[in-house]
Structures are given as C-alpha cells and as structure tokens.
Design an enzyme around this catalytic site. Sequence first.
Site, PDB file in Angstrom:
ATOM      1  N   SER A   9       0.849  -1.193   0.000  1.00 49.89           N
ATOM      2  CA  SER A   9       0.000   0.000   0.000  1.00 49.89           C
ATOM      3  C   SER A   9       0.880   1.237   0.000  1.00 49.89           C
ATOM      4  CB  SER A   9      -0.917   0.024   1.225  1.00 49.89           C
ATOM      5  OG  SER A   9      -1.661   1.230   1.271  1.00 49.89           O
ATOM      6  N   ASN A  11      -0.466   4.058   0.930  1.00 50.68           N
ATOM      7  CA  ASN A  11      -1.172   4.912   1.884  1.00 50.68           C
ATOM      8  C   ASN A  11      -0.343   5.034   3.157  1.00 50.68           C
ATOM      9  OD1 ASN A  11      -2.953   5.762   4.042  1.00 50.68           O
ATOM     10  ND2 ASN A  11      -4.669   5.370   2.658  1.00 50.68           N
ATOM     11  N   LYS A  14      -2.115   4.099   6.463  1.00 53.29           N
ATOM     12  CA  LYS A  14      -2.249   2.667   6.734  1.00 53.29           C
ATOM     13  C   LYS A  14      -0.929   2.077   7.219  1.00 53.29           C
ATOM     14  CE  LYS A  14      -5.996   1.540   3.510  1.00 53.29           C
ATOM     15  NZ  LYS A  14      -6.402   0.695   2.366  1.00 53.29           N
ATOM     16  N   ASP A  72      -7.975  -4.665   2.357  1.00 53.12           N
ATOM     17  CA  ASP A  72      -9.079  -3.969   1.707  1.00 53.12           C
ATOM     18  C   ASP A  72     -10.014  -3.564   2.831  1.00 53.12           C
ATOM     19  OD1 ASP A  72      -9.945  -3.044  -0.875  1.00 53.12           O
ATOM     20  OD2 ASP A  72     -11.760  -4.217  -0.545  1.00 53.12           O
ATOM     21  N   SER A  73     -10.318  -2.317   2.865  1.00 53.30           N
ATOM     22  CA  SER A  73     -11.108  -1.811   3.983  1.00 53.30           C
ATOM     23  C   SER A  73     -12.003  -0.685   3.508  1.00 53.30           C
ATOM     24  CB  SER A  73     -10.196  -1.322   5.106  1.00 53.30           C
ATOM     25  OG  SER A  73      -9.277  -0.351   4.630  1.00 53.30           O
ATOM     26  N   GLY A 162      -9.247   9.275   5.477  1.00 56.53           N
ATOM     27  CA  GLY A 162     -10.489   8.684   4.996  1.00 56.53           C
ATOM     28  C   GLY A 162     -11.710   9.346   5.618  1.00 56.53           C
ATOM     29  N   ASP A 164     -12.574   9.238   8.743  1.00 62.09           N
ATOM     30  CA  ASP A 164     -12.397   9.379  10.195  1.00 62.09           C
ATOM     31  C   ASP A 164     -13.078  10.613  10.799  1.00 62.09           C
ATOM     32  OD1 ASP A 164     -11.015   7.026  10.206  1.00 62.09           O
ATOM     33  OD2 ASP A 164      -9.042   7.901  10.593  1.00 62.09           O
TER      34      ASP A 164
END
Length: 203
Positions: A9, A11, A14, A72-73, A162, A164
């Site tokens: 990832s 990100n 993450k 994956d989230s 995201g 959040d």
Amino acid sequence: MALTLYVASSNAGKLRDFRVAAGHTATEILPLPGLAEIDAPEETGTTFAENARLKAEFYSRCRPGGLVLADDSGLEVRALGLLPGVRSARFAEDAEYLPGSPLSADERNNLLLMDRMRGVEDRAGRYVCVLSVARDGVEIASAEGEVAGEILGVPQGTGGFGYDPLFYLPELEKTMAEIDLETKLRLSHRGAALRVLLARLPG
C-alpha cells in the site's frame, strides 16, 4: 523468530497504523520495495476479503519468498445499503462528484457522504478491514476486523484519514479523527484485524 511483512500500500496512514499496531510484537512492517513502479491489479472483487486476497497474491509475486500484506477496507453505512463499501476510496469518483475539484479524494468522499446522509435519521455505520498475507502468489493467512459507530453530519477532528472525521464513536464521544493513534489502533478495525492476523501467521 521475527517476521517481516511487506505492506502493499502507498497509503502512509495505513502503513503508520500497521506499524503502531505491531509495535509490541517482533514483527517488522516495511513498505513493499518498488511498489510505485508496479501497475496495480484491478480490484474486481465484490467483497473486502476477495480484494484483499487478490492484492496480496498479486504483489507477493513481486517479492519472491517474502510475506506480503495487503488490505481492503472501507465504510459500510446501513442507511445507504452498506455503501460505499468496497468502493469507499472511490466513492466520489464513481458518482462523478465534484470532478476536477482541487479537493483531495478524501475530502470529496466526505462531502458526498454528508450529502447522501442529509436528513437521514439512521446514522449507523461500521468500518471493516480484511487483511491478507501471501507468499509467492498463494494466500497463507487472513483476518477481519470491524468497529461500529455513527455518521456525523459535519466533520470533527483533523487526525486520521479517509472518513475518520465523520465516524463517531459514542462510547468515547469523539470521532476517529479526534482520538490519539494508540487509542485508535486499540479500537479500530485495522488494529483488530492485524492482531488476529499476527496470531495466525506461522512462527
């Protein structure tokens, strides 16, 4: 024996979350080398589990013999029929919402979610994370975590990423974007999934 997991990832949020969650173990969390030069696979799965496995198996072929972690989230909102779901990162893009805007994808996603939830009484939502670890193209372990919350009408807090700032935790009376990282990883879907996953990996 210490394990090294290569995270597939780009990100940064993450990667940071994984490192903090694994901080009390002997597991080393590293970014997958050369990830930026690899063409990402198309995420054709209809579930978080399918997409996590697809990515882990694909990227593990780029690191022979290594353990590659993919996730994956996303966010599932009950009043929206569990949308945005597996398309959480591309919610606004799929809806062609504010195309060409200078706003980030996260900002546009949050604005669209606020629009869709305007006037909706049922605010229930949950974050879901599925992690998959693969070696040489074969999945060897997976785990799922989730956390329930409510969707706010306006963002609160500047931390996290995201959705959040809109994801409210009633028991703390704060959003995911307002709590410190240690607390977030103790409560979050990603932290829960990683703790289960590490227990399932071969020593």
